[in-house]
Scaffold this motif. Structure first.
Motif, PDB file in Angstrom:
ATOM      1  N   VAL A 121       0.829  -1.215   0.000  1.00 31.81           N
ATOM      2  CA  VAL A 121       0.000   0.000   0.000  1.00 31.81           C
ATOM      3  C   VAL A 121       0.863   1.265   0.000  1.00 31.81           C
ATOM      4  CG1 VAL A 121      -1.914  -1.119   1.190  1.00 31.81           C
ATOM      5  CG2 VAL A 121      -0.156   0.025   2.531  1.00 31.81           C
ATOM      6  N   GLU A 122       2.178   1.106   0.115  1.00 33.75           N
ATOM      7  CA  GLU A 122       3.074   2.262   0.194  1.00 33.75           C
ATOM      8  C   GLU A 122       2.873   3.189  -1.001  1.00 33.75           C
ATOM      9  OE1 GLU A 122       4.586  -0.765   1.375  1.00 33.75           O
ATOM     10  OE2 GLU A 122       4.161   0.172   3.310  1.00 33.75           O
ATOM     11  N   GLY A 123       2.828   4.484  -0.704  1.00 29.91           N
ATOM     12  CA  GLY A 123       2.725   5.472  -1.770  1.00 29.91           C
ATOM     13  C   GLY A 123       1.328   5.615  -2.345  1.00 29.91           C
ATOM     14  N   GLN A 124       0.372   4.863  -1.801  1.00 34.82           N
ATOM     15  CA  GLN A 124      -0.994   4.967  -2.332  1.00 34.82           C
ATOM     16  C   GLN A 124      -1.842   5.834  -1.409  1.00 34.82           C
ATOM     17  OE1 GLN A 124      -2.604   0.969  -2.835  1.00 34.82           O
ATOM     18  NE2 GLN A 124      -1.636   0.800  -4.843  1.00 34.82           N
ATOM     19  N   PRO A 125      -2.601   6.755  -1.977  1.00 31.68           N
ATOM     20  CA  PRO A 125      -3.452   7.619  -1.147  1.00 31.68           C
ATOM     21  C   PRO A 125      -4.741   6.918  -0.721  1.00 31.68           C
ATOM     22  CG  PRO A 125      -3.682   8.235  -3.451  1.00 31.68           C
ATOM     23  CD  PRO A 125      -2.714   7.084  -3.415  1.00 31.68           C
ATOM     24  N   TRP A 126      -4.722   6.252   0.433  1.00 29.08           N
ATOM     25  CA  TRP A 126      -5.910   5.581   0.966  1.00 29.08           C
ATOM     26  C   TRP A 126      -6.698   6.557   1.837  1.00 29.08           C
ATOM     27  CZ3 TRP A 126      -7.698   0.338   0.883  1.00 29.08           C
ATOM     28  CH2 TRP A 126      -6.971  -0.504   0.030  1.00 29.08           C
ATOM     29  N   ASP A 127      -8.038   6.460   1.785  1.00 22.48           N
ATOM     30  CA  ASP A 127      -8.889   7.300   2.642  1.00 22.48           C
ATOM     31  C   ASP A 127      -9.156   6.654   3.993  1.00 22.48           C
ATOM     32  OD1 ASP A 127      -9.033   9.141   0.608  1.00 22.48           O
ATOM     33  OD2 ASP A 127     -10.822   8.214  -0.273  1.00 22.48           O
ATOM     34  N   SER A 128      -8.800   5.375   4.122  1.00 21.12           N
ATOM     35  CA  SER A 128      -9.003   4.681   5.404  1.00 21.12           C
ATOM     36  C   SER A 128      -7.836   3.730   5.593  1.00 21.12           C
ATOM     37  CB  SER A 128     -10.329   3.917   5.392  1.00 21.12           C
ATOM     38  OG  SER A 128     -10.336   2.960   4.344  1.00 21.12           O
ATOM     39  N   ASP A 129      -7.772   3.095   6.776  1.00 18.29           N
ATOM     40  CA  ASP A 129      -6.715   2.109   7.046  1.00 18.29           C
ATOM     41  C   ASP A 129      -6.918   0.927   6.108  1.00 18.29           C
ATOM     42  OD1 ASP A 129      -5.100   0.103   7.998  1.00 18.29           O
ATOM     43  OD2 ASP A 129      -5.691   0.322  10.094  1.00 18.29           O
ATOM     44  N   PRO A 130      -5.940   0.643   5.247  1.00 15.73           N
ATOM     45  CA  PRO A 130      -6.123  -0.437   4.270  1.00 15.73           C
ATOM     46  C   PRO A 130      -6.320  -1.815   4.913  1.00 15.73           C
ATOM     47  CG  PRO A 130      -4.007   0.708   3.912  1.00 15.73           C
ATOM     48  CD  PRO A 130      -4.642   1.331   5.111  1.00 15.73           C
ATOM     49  N   PHE A 131      -5.887  -1.960   6.180  1.00 11.12           N
ATOM     50  CA  PHE A 131      -5.990  -3.266   6.838  1.00 11.12           C
ATOM     51  C   PHE A 131      -7.113  -3.300   7.874  1.00 11.12           C
ATOM     52  CE2 PHE A 131      -1.602  -2.784   5.295  1.00 11.12           C
ATOM     53  CZ  PHE A 131      -1.648  -3.778   4.315  1.00 11.12           C
ATOM     54  N   ALA A 161      -8.426  -4.079  -8.274  1.00  9.38           N
ATOM     55  CA  ALA A 161      -7.301  -4.757  -7.625  1.00  9.38           C
ATOM     56  C   ALA A 161      -6.076  -3.863  -7.654  1.00  9.38           C
ATOM     57  CB  ALA A 161      -7.007  -6.065  -8.359  1.00  9.38           C
ATOM     58  N   HIS A 162      -5.265  -3.971  -6.607  1.00  8.72           N
ATOM     59  CA  HIS A 162      -3.966  -3.275  -6.527  1.00  8.72           C
ATOM     60  C   HIS A 162      -4.110  -1.759  -6.429  1.00  8.72           C
ATOM     61  CE1 HIS A 162      -1.638  -6.887  -8.505  1.00  8.72           C
ATOM     62  NE2 HIS A 162      -2.657  -7.276  -7.771  1.00  8.72           N
ATOM     63  N   GLN A 163      -5.328  -1.249  -6.345  1.00  8.61           N
ATOM     64  CA  GLN A 163      -5.552   0.203  -6.334  1.00  8.61           C
ATOM     65  C   GLN A 163      -5.598   0.734  -4.898  1.00  8.61           C
ATOM     66  OE1 GLN A 163      -6.189   2.272  -9.146  1.00  8.61           O
ATOM     67  NE2 GLN A 163      -5.356   0.457 -10.149  1.00  8.61           N
ATOM     68  N   PRO A 164      -5.347   2.049  -4.717  1.00  6.70           N
ATOM     69  CA  PRO A 164      -5.699   2.656  -3.437  1.00  6.70           C
ATOM     70  C   PRO A 164      -7.215   2.585  -3.276  1.00  6.70           C
ATOM     71  CG  PRO A 164      -5.038   4.351  -5.024  1.00  6.70           C
ATOM     72  CD  PRO A 164      -4.788   3.027  -5.675  1.00  6.70           C
ATOM     73  N   ASN A 165      -7.691   2.478  -2.029  1.00  6.88           N
ATOM     74  CA  ASN A 165      -9.128   2.324  -1.773  1.00  6.88           C
ATOM     75  C   ASN A 165      -9.708   1.126  -2.537  1.00  6.88           C
ATOM     76  OD1 ASN A 165      -9.156   4.631  -0.103  1.00  6.88           O
ATOM     77  ND2 ASN A 165      -9.345   5.931  -1.912  1.00  6.88           N
ATOM     78  N   GLU A 166      -8.925   0.052  -2.585  1.00  8.74           N
ATOM     79  CA  GLU A 166      -9.421  -1.196  -3.190  1.00  8.74           C
ATOM     80  C   GLU A 166     -10.745  -1.582  -2.532  1.00  8.74           C
ATOM     81  OE1 GLU A 166      -6.607  -4.427  -2.917  1.00  8.74           O
ATOM     82  OE2 GLU A 166      -8.080  -5.954  -3.463  1.00  8.74           O
ATOM     83  N   TRP A 167     -11.717  -1.991  -3.334  1.00  7.62           N
ATOM     84  CA  TRP A 167     -13.011  -2.367  -2.758  1.00  7.62           C
ATOM     85  C   TRP A 167     -13.635  -3.542  -3.502  1.00  7.62           C
ATOM     86  CZ3 TRP A 167     -17.292  -1.811  -6.072  1.00  7.62           C
ATOM     87  CH2 TRP A 167     -17.107  -0.965  -7.183  1.00  7.62           C
ATOM     88  N   LEU A 168     -14.573  -4.141  -2.787  1.00  9.07           N
ATOM     89  CA  LEU A 168     -15.376  -5.220  -3.347  1.00  9.07           C
ATOM     90  C   LEU A 168     -16.829  -4.867  -3.058  1.00  9.07           C
ATOM     91  CD1 LEU A 168     -15.435  -8.182  -4.510  1.00  9.07           C
ATOM     92  CD2 LEU A 168     -15.549  -8.941  -2.133  1.00  9.07           C
ATOM     93  N   ALA A 169     -17.689  -4.994  -4.035  1.00  6.97           N
ATOM     94  CA  ALA A 169     -19.106  -4.743  -3.783  1.00  6.97           C
ATOM     95  C   ALA A 169     -19.634  -5.803  -2.814  1.00  6.97           C
ATOM     96  CB  ALA A 169     -19.897  -4.782  -5.091  1.00  6.97           C
ATOM     97  N   ALA A 170     -20.379  -5.360  -1.800  1.00  5.43           N
ATOM     98  CA  ALA A 170     -20.945  -6.305  -0.828  1.00  5.43           C
ATOM     99  C   ALA A 170     -21.818  -7.334  -1.554  1.00  5.43           C
ATOM    100  CB  ALA A 170     -21.748  -5.562   0.233  1.00  5.43           C
TER     101      ALA A 170
END
Ligand SMILES: [Zn+2]
Length: 387
Positions: A78-88, A358-367
């Protein structure tokens, strides 16, 4: 542990920062405990230094003809990626589940694990097997040893479903890939007498140009019917970084780069490796004709077979039945599907989420993709109870 949903499991899996550079053993411990709580014994397959492990387990009768659900436990950094929340830390917002690995591919891992208690209650005629690897993101390094161990200790399953993000579409082909680290050792002299030296940078340029020529020939060739599904429909050769030389007026002593090849299914990774190594040998001979110390060393960093579409493939037929998807899809990235196929499993990719996330900042999966996964595994369990 007893009544965890796929969402609960996903939140847990995301909380382990299993980037490929770190150990995944805390996650493996947790999964082992989860399975043990259901009375299922898991098997670990360690890497060389014991810092990572793959894990597999089997539910149902110990007979051949089962189905493997295959995922990987590692995630990209996740280094260098602008996440809006804690990725973990899994965050649910507006129907999306944010976190590193939700899409690629802990979402599928969670779906597979959540299916275990249901499978235990069903009168399975053939087993459901779960296989979770490590170091997939480094070039599918962890799966081959796990697959070999499964072959030794479990009755052979006939189908492997690799749950990489495909929005539950059935992907029956992908390119193979190989990365060959290439290190040239030249001979340093003042550039005014370059004919007495061996310039590793300029010799490396010959190998880089081999890639250019291979790409031009591939582009000009008429692709076969399966290869035509890929974009681009030819084997690509690529050099992304190169380092070499110390001064503008010295013939460079060292130069290094990685030759990356992505091979269409009709062409073998091994053939391309051999072709490249022939060119390396040719260039090396030219270098050594000038100075006997000159040489080229190569080291295969990763080597992943392609997934070849199977005519009348069992995995494809099953995945189509489970998803209702009857279109044809291929992808250009490599996965463990080719490795399972090479080991004799009928294999396709079918899983939740979109590879674009995948591999993006703010990676997500639709519920909703997790819910679709539950329907998918329910149907799969039904299938395994049928004669
Ligand atoms: Zn993946």
């Amino acid at each position: 542990m007893q009544n965890l949903t796929a969402l609960d499991i996903l939140a847990k899996l995301v909380s382990f920062p299993t980037v490929s550079t770190a150990s995944n053993l805390a996650l493996v411990d947790w999964v082992e405990d989860y399975l043990a709580a259901h009375g299922v014994r898991a098997h670990r397959v360690f890497n060389d230094d014991g810092t990572k492990a793959a894990l597999y387990a089997s539910v149902g009768p110990q007979v051949e003809g089962g189905v493997v659900l295959s995922g990987h436990t590692d995630v990209v950094p996740v280094e260098g990626q602008p996440w809006d929340s804690d990725p973990f830390d899994l965050v649910e917002k507006d129907g999306r589940l944010y976190g590193r690995g939700t899409c690629d591919m802990k979402g599928f891992d969670a779906i597979a694990l959540a299916a275990v208690p249901k499978a235990l209650k069903a009168p399975l005629k053939r087993p459901l097997q779960i296989a979770l690897s490590y170091d997939e993101e480094l070039g599918c390094l962890g799966a081959p040893r796990m697959i070999a161990e499964m072959a030794k200790t479990l009755p052979k399953a006939s189908v492997a479903l690799i749950g990489e993000p495909s929005n539950w579409k059935v992907v029956n082909g992908h390119k193979g890939g190989i990365g060959i680290a290439t290190q040239l050792r030249g001979h340093e002299v003042h550039s005014s007498i370059l004919h007495k030296g061996v310039n590793a940078v300029m010799e490396a340029a010959k190998l880089v140009d081999w890639a250019n020529r291979a790409n031009a020939a591939g582009r000009a060739a008429e692709p076969g019917p399966i290869d035509a599904l890929f974009d681009p429909p030819w084997t690509t050769a690529h050099v992304g970084t190169i380092q070499g030389g110390t001064a503008d007026n010295i013939t460079a002593r060292d130069c290094r780069f990685v030759m990356g090849l992505r091979c269409i299914p009709s062409e073998s990774v091994e053939d391309w490796r051999a072709r490249y190594l022939d060119e390396v040998a040719r260039v090396e001979a030219e270098m050594r004709a000038i100075h006997s110390d000159a040489r080229i060393d190569t080291d295969v960093r990763f080597d992943v077979p392609g997934l070849v579409p199977e005519p009348e493939g069992e995995a494809e037929a099953l995945a189509r039945r489970l998803t209702g998807d009857n279109a044809t899809h291929v992808v250009s990235y490599a996965t463990e599907a080719g490795q399972f196929q090479q080991a004799g499993y009928s294999s396709v990719i079918v899983g939740p989420g979109n590879i674009a996330q995948a591999h993006q900042p703010n990676e997500w999966l639709a519920a909703s993709e997790l819910e679709a996964g539950e329907a998918f595994t329910d149907k799969l369990i039904d299938h395994l109870t049928a004669d």
